[in-house]
Design an enzyme around this catalytic site. Structure first.
Site, PDB file in Angstrom:
ATOM      1  N   SER A  68      -5.108   1.980 -10.957  1.00 41.78           N
ATOM      2  CA  SER A  68      -3.668   1.815 -10.784  1.00 41.78           C
ATOM      3  C   SER A  68      -2.963   1.165 -11.971  1.00 41.78           C
ATOM      4  O   SER A  68      -2.901   1.745 -13.033  1.00 41.78           O
ATOM      5  CB  SER A  68      -3.454   1.019  -9.502  1.00 41.78           C
ATOM      6  OG  SER A  68      -2.114   0.982  -9.181  1.00 41.78           O
ATOM      7  N   ASP A 281      -0.970   4.985 -11.109  1.00 42.46           N
ATOM      8  CA  ASP A 281      -1.377   5.983 -10.106  1.00 42.46           C
ATOM      9  C   ASP A 281      -0.200   6.388  -9.214  1.00 42.46           C
ATOM     10  O   ASP A 281      -0.380   6.986  -8.159  1.00 42.46           O
ATOM     11  CB  ASP A 281      -2.579   5.516  -9.271  1.00 42.46           C
ATOM     12  CG  ASP A 281      -2.305   4.273  -8.455  1.00 42.46           C
ATOM     13  OD1 ASP A 281      -1.323   3.570  -8.749  1.00 42.46           O
ATOM     14  OD2 ASP A 281      -3.065   4.010  -7.512  1.00 42.46           O
ATOM     15  N   GLU A 373       6.525  -4.458  -1.185  1.00 40.09           N
ATOM     16  CA  GLU A 373       6.207  -5.639  -1.974  1.00 40.09           C
ATOM     17  C   GLU A 373       7.236  -5.679  -3.097  1.00 40.09           C
ATOM     18  O   GLU A 373       7.751  -4.631  -3.509  1.00 40.09           O
ATOM     19  CB  GLU A 373       4.797  -5.518  -2.553  1.00 40.09           C
ATOM     20  CG  GLU A 373       3.741  -5.492  -1.475  1.00 40.09           C
ATOM     21  CD  GLU A 373       2.328  -5.481  -2.044  1.00 40.09           C
ATOM     22  OE1 GLU A 373       1.571  -6.387  -1.724  1.00 40.09           O
ATOM     23  OE2 GLU A 373       2.000  -4.554  -2.801  1.00 40.09           O
ATOM     24  N   ARG A 501      -2.081 -17.786  -5.789  1.00 34.13           N
ATOM     25  CA  ARG A 501      -3.122 -17.044  -5.064  1.00 34.13           C
ATOM     26  C   ARG A 501      -4.012 -16.327  -6.090  1.00 34.13           C
ATOM     27  O   ARG A 501      -3.567 -16.061  -7.222  1.00 34.13           O
ATOM     28  CB  ARG A 501      -2.523 -16.009  -4.092  1.00 34.13           C
ATOM     29  CG  ARG A 501      -1.568 -15.034  -4.748  1.00 34.13           C
ATOM     30  CD  ARG A 501      -1.060 -13.991  -3.772  1.00 34.13           C
ATOM     31  NE  ARG A 501      -2.051 -12.973  -3.494  1.00 34.13           N
ATOM     32  CZ  ARG A 501      -2.293 -11.919  -4.277  1.00 34.13           C
ATOM     33  NH1 ARG A 501      -1.602 -11.733  -5.400  1.00 34.13           N
ATOM     34  NH2 ARG A 501      -3.208 -11.039  -3.954  1.00 34.13           N
ATOM     35  N   SER A 503      -5.750 -13.139  -7.601  1.00 39.63           N
ATOM     36  CA  SER A 503      -5.494 -11.696  -7.572  1.00 39.63           C
ATOM     37  C   SER A 503      -6.703 -10.970  -6.999  1.00 39.63           C
ATOM     38  O   SER A 503      -7.838 -11.398  -7.181  1.00 39.63           O
ATOM     39  CB  SER A 503      -5.220 -11.210  -8.992  1.00 39.63           C
ATOM     40  OG  SER A 503      -5.407  -9.813  -9.067  1.00 39.63           O
TER      41      SER A 503
END
Ligand code: G16
Length: 545
Positions: A68, A281, A373, A501, A503
């Site tokens: 991606s 992608d 998102e 966070r 990944s």
């Protein structure tokens, strides 16, 4: 256990597809993703696994080879479940186990899976496999095919496709054509015909211009858009840049533009011209433009979600349909977007952890669920009863023409949308038809609300798994002191908010900050970065405040 030739599979696992990489690979946010050179054995084993998954689900399973938004050097694989969803979480654990065992343990793990999942191995299986344009993708797809063939399964290799196209194939194969014809032609026809029908029925298009400058990230999306243009027949004027002549995702593409908030390489800088970037992608999309002062304006997934939800709400009102509309975001969503959705649009909004798989599931709780998102990955899902109600209303001659027309438009929207997963191409058509219906240019769209200044950065640490979060990733519980430090930092800034966070697609820790004043944002990001660096084992250059 019958039907598999385990000694043949064992031989392949130990020789042709032996482990070339001794580190651990994890099924992350969107499948396995790491250096392409480490993946041959993983793909072979995923070939084996998808056959078992197909036997469990008694349906076609998808396998997409892509990394991606990552650079060319990486690759990966996303496994697609029968309804077009990402692989079920319990099987992610199984996949990780199978991908990491030593070569001589592959057979015993396969047998364990067969036993634990109670799989009837005599059932026929079917896997559909696609790949992006990376130079490593062909060999990796052959490794997967080797695994599928070793399990005596049927498979279809659809070659170079976008990730959303592969999802489309899986669903249309499993739904007996109710969803669409399982061929690329079916995909292009479905979305472009519906798009043209909506455009044709809207007369006044005000400030709208159908010109779009599209940055295809030098990826598979360029091929798909070229193809789509044939079906659109001029209904949308798409100029394609970064169509494969340069390096994949390098200084271009949706992720680059979203993170850096600058235009990609090679796209002409013309003030107020509508630009879009998709990723490697073609499952993410962001919009942007440059004003006459050369200032960059981003319209990301949050804004797309709002535009879409607002439009659907209008159509539901016009058609007098009492269907529950909801929106799903992640912690990355701009604070002002969330306030706007709940206070101005009065649409329920939910927050889940990063990964379209989580958003998708949450969105299914609504009759019509919009999920995005902020990185531009998202779509709309309509449940069966909503689809039936919409079709019935569109065809009910006893209703007013306004009611029927709104329901008719909704029925076309259902076809424009690729409900299986976020799809940059179908999302672009959706945005364009809404802007067209509203008569908006990109500047008018941007004016609907203002984002809080925000920034995303990444920090390398010794072990990204050292970061553990809770509350949909909004709170860090490990390392213990880190959240306290973040809390201290954010209170110093008006409307300050931050979270960290690890990944699931890159070997980094991600940091998000937002606050009221633009002038504070870099300092705030540096402070949180330093806290992560010091408390979570940062490596490389120490952030400076
Ligand atoms: C994938 C996922 C997205 C996620 C993104 C980044 O996108 O499908 O849901 O937002 O990775 O994930 P992370 O922050 O864990 O690295 P893509 O487009 O890269 O497949």
């Amino acid at each position: 256990i019958k039907s598999f030739d385990f000694s043949f599979i064992n031989n392949l696992a130990k020789n042709k597809h032996k482990k070339a990489y001794q580190g651990i690979v994890q099924y992350g946010t969107a499948g396995f993703r790491t250096r392409a050179t480490s993946l041959d054995h993983v793909l072979f084993r995923m070939g084996l696994l998808t056959v078992l998954r197909s036997q469990v689900k008694k349906a076609t399973i998808g396998l997409m080879i892509t990394a991606s938004h990552n650079l060319e050097i990486d690759n990966g694989v996303k496994v697609v479940d029968p309804n077009g969803e990402m692989l079920e979480t319990s099987w992610e654990i199984i996949a990780t186990k199978l991908a990491n065992v030593e070569d001589d343990k592959v057979i015993s793990i396969l047998q364990e899976i067969i036993k634990e999942q109670n799989i009837d191995t005599s059932l026929s299986a079917s896997v559909i496999i696609g790949r992006d344009t990376r130079s490593s993708s062909l060999n990796l797809s052959q490794a997967a095919v080797s695994g599928i063939k070793a399990m005596n399964s049927k498979f279809i290799d659809v070659g170079v496709v976008t990730t959303p196209q592969l999802h489309y194939f899986v669903v249309s194969m499993n739904k007996n054509r109710d969803y669409g014809i399982p061929a690329l032609e079916g995909y292009y026809k479905k979305i472009s015909e519906a798009y043209k029908k909506i455009i044709e029925t809207t007369i006044n298009n005000g400030k709208y211009s159908n010109k779009v400058q599209l940055d295809a990230a030098n990826g598979v999306g360029a091929l798909a858009i070229k193809e789509l243009k044939k079906y659109l027949n001029g209904a949308l004027n798409i100029e394609i840049y970064n169509s494969g002549e340069g390096q994949l995702n390098y200084m271009c593409g949706a992720d680059y533009v979203k993170q850096k908030k600058i235009s990609p390489l090679n796209i002409p800088i013309n003030p107020y011209v509508k630009c879009v970037s998709i990723d490697g992608d073609a499952d993410r999309i962001v919009y942007y433009y440059i004003d006459k002062y050369n200032q960059f304006h981003l319209l990301d997934g949050d804004r797309i979600a709002i535009l879409v939800a607002d439009y659907l709400k209008e159509l539901l009102q016009q058609s007098h349909l009492n269907l529950q509309l909801g929106l799903v975001q992640t912690a990355y969503a701009n604070g002002n977007s969330t306030v706007y959705i709940s206070d101005t649009l009065n649409i329920p909004v939910a927050c889940v952890r990063t990964g379209v798989k989580y958003l998708h599931h949450k969105a299914l709780e609504f009759d019509i669920g919009v999920y995005f998102e902020s990185n531009g990955h998202g779509t709309v899902v309509f449940n069966e009863s909503a689809i039936n109600t919409i079709y019935m209303t569109a065809n009910n001659n006893s209703l007013s023409s306004i009611q029927r027309k709104a329901a008719q438009t909704l029925s076309y929207v259902i076809d424009v949308v690729n409900q299986t997963v976020g799809d940059a191409i179908s999302d672009m058509l959706l945005v364009e038809l809404i802007l067209h219906a509203k008569g908006w240019d990109i500047v008018t769209w941007k004016k609907s609300y203002s984002d809080l200044p925000n920034k995303q950065v990444k920090i390398e640490v010794q072990d990204r798994n050292a970061i553990i979060t809770t509350n949909e990733e909004r709170c860090c519980i490990k390392p213990k002191e880190l959240q306290k430090e973040i809390d201290k930092i954010v209170t110093k800034y008006e409307k300050g908010r931050s979270f960290v966070r690890s990944s699931g697609t890159e070997d980094v820790v991600r940091i998000y900050v937002e606050c009221e004043n633009d002038s504070d944002i870099d300092k705030m990001a540096a402070e949180v970065s330093l806290a992560v660096y010091e408390l979570a084992g940062g490596i490389g250059i120490k952030p400076i405040i």
